[in-house]
Design an enzyme around this catalytic site. Sequence first.
Site, PDB file in Angstrom:
ATOM      1  N   ASP A 122       0.771  -1.237   0.000  1.00  0.00           N
ATOM      2  CA  ASP A 122       0.000   0.000   0.000  1.00  0.00           C
ATOM      3  C   ASP A 122       0.805   1.292   0.000  1.00  0.00           C
ATOM      4  OD1 ASP A 122      -1.399  -2.297   0.868  1.00  0.00           O
ATOM      5  OD2 ASP A 122      -3.021  -1.051   1.585  1.00  0.00           O
ATOM      6  N   GLU A 451      -6.279   2.716   9.051  1.00  0.00           N
ATOM      7  CA  GLU A 451      -7.415   2.207   8.288  1.00  0.00           C
ATOM      8  C   GLU A 451      -8.456   1.625   9.243  1.00  0.00           C
ATOM      9  OE1 GLU A 451      -5.881  -0.611   5.508  1.00  0.00           O
ATOM     10  OE2 GLU A 451      -5.323   0.928   4.067  1.00  0.00           O
ATOM     11  N   SER A 477      -9.434   0.599   3.944  1.00  0.00           N
ATOM     12  CA  SER A 477      -8.795  -0.282   2.973  1.00  0.00           C
ATOM     13  C   SER A 477      -9.638  -0.294   1.707  1.00  0.00           C
ATOM     14  CB  SER A 477      -8.717  -1.696   3.550  1.00  0.00           C
ATOM     15  OG  SER A 477      -8.473  -2.635   2.532  1.00  0.00           O
TER      16      SER A 477
END
Length: 564
Positions: A122, A451, A477
């Site tokens: 990510d 998140e 997410s």
Amino acid sequence: MTIEPNSRPEPLQQLHPCRVYKAVGFDDEDLSRPVIGIANAFSDIVPGHSHLRQVAEFVKKGVHLAGANAVEFGVIGCCDSVGNSTVGGHYILPSREVIADSIEIMAKAHRLDGLVLLCACDKIVPGMLMGAIRANIPTVMVPGGPMLSGPAYGEKTKADSTTVSETYGKYQKGEATWQEVLNLQTITQPTCGSCNFYGTANTMCCTAEALGMTLPDGGSIPAVYNERLRCAKRSGEAVVALVKKNIRPKDIVTKQSLQNAIKYVMATGGSTNAVLHLPAIGYEAGIDPKWTMAEFDRQSDVIPHLAKINPASNDYDMVDYYQSGGVMRVLEMMKDHIDTSVMTVTGKTIAENIASHSYLYGPNNENVIRPYDNPFDTLGGLAILRGNLAPETGVAKPAAIEPEVRRFTGEAICFNSQEECEKALEELRIKPGHVVVIRYEGPKGGPGMREMYRPMKLMHGQGLALSTALITDGRFSGTNNGCFVGHISPEAAEGGPIALVQDGDKITVDVYKKEITLHVSEEELEKRRAQWHYTPKVEDGYLARYAALARSAAMGGILDWKKR
């Protein structure tokens, strides 16, 4: 014999500046060739990166075949899935800045001629791109690729790692056994690679391809496919060609290519985190984050939803997306609506890449990717929401929100951290009709903007996805579904309206109108504001420094010392 100073045979300036490479085995011939740095985020910790040593070897083959030298160095890479399941999640977004700094430092300190970026997950993808743009030497990104999926479970044809959290939610309500939860931990992640759904990792890898920084197909080839290794070798050859042509990241990352990337994210229902990372990537190329955010808002009204991949689909995953043509197929479907004249790391334009592309798996599967004039939905994959609860921005993902909850009104139930919300879910205190408010989780307040995927997954497992909403100044997410709005700015730690919400307040989320409204009078909010105060959670270490410099999610969470 003594040599007089003015009769020395060679001046110091003629010694090779990188002569220290001799100490690692280079010879004189090597010193005359370009030196390509391979920034490798390999580790044994992260499934998306655990195979990158092998990928690096194939990059080196390509570099050597093209007549250059490869030098490899390590870069940190945190796993969002592990980090965001613990208090370590505070460090995940802040790690993006450390990664960017490390790429810039290594490239400039060692006078590299080019870079290959090996990554999969990510924050590593945007962090590496940010650093490469700062260094501005010829660069190719090589993602590690997604993992394969697990077997069918529940409503999913192919289970993924988040199925575990969803099933734990069912377990909390007595609708699944503990053994099922344990079994799913083992079988839903059967290979290495980035997560098997279209979450932030795969969104950013694919968006790097749409941006022009990755070779065609490089964003979506599965990690365990042999084509991943061939792509790595071709990338090694490509970066040497870029060095010879002097094509640099700032020649590729422009307003036009960034606009293409935003349109791509809209068309594919990419992760809401793309709304954090693309402004930050653009910022390094001299593009105002406010422009990028405005472009997200504008394109959400223009670009339809063309690709359905888990979590927008229960049947099709990243392997299906790749075999349906992946990023190149989507760009081809959009070619009349993007700027195809922009440069890419192939040394050619997007138009040339589309014209020469060969699809290995044949015809497109229209259950996965649709033509532009026959979309899954005319509503874009992401939406920028505003209102008295989010004066700057909030971000939703219509692609993962069922039509029946795209307009939702309910009563607030407020939590000042993710942990408080999870405790309430454990105690089954969240009920249909609630708008769950999780605050003090923004860039400053978290600090680090964790998140909130786990509360969403637990709510899904408890059967609340279509009867509740969740809003937060944190983020999500790419795998979330239900009615949700993240990135609410200004955040609670900056005194944003989300800090003033109280249990029982009425809140409306309207994705169609792109509005989020707190039904409380301005007079009442002013009274609450007079009594509000905030104490930072962290006062030393890296997170304290990050919190001091971090801008809001509306600015991509960039670190900005210039305004001080």
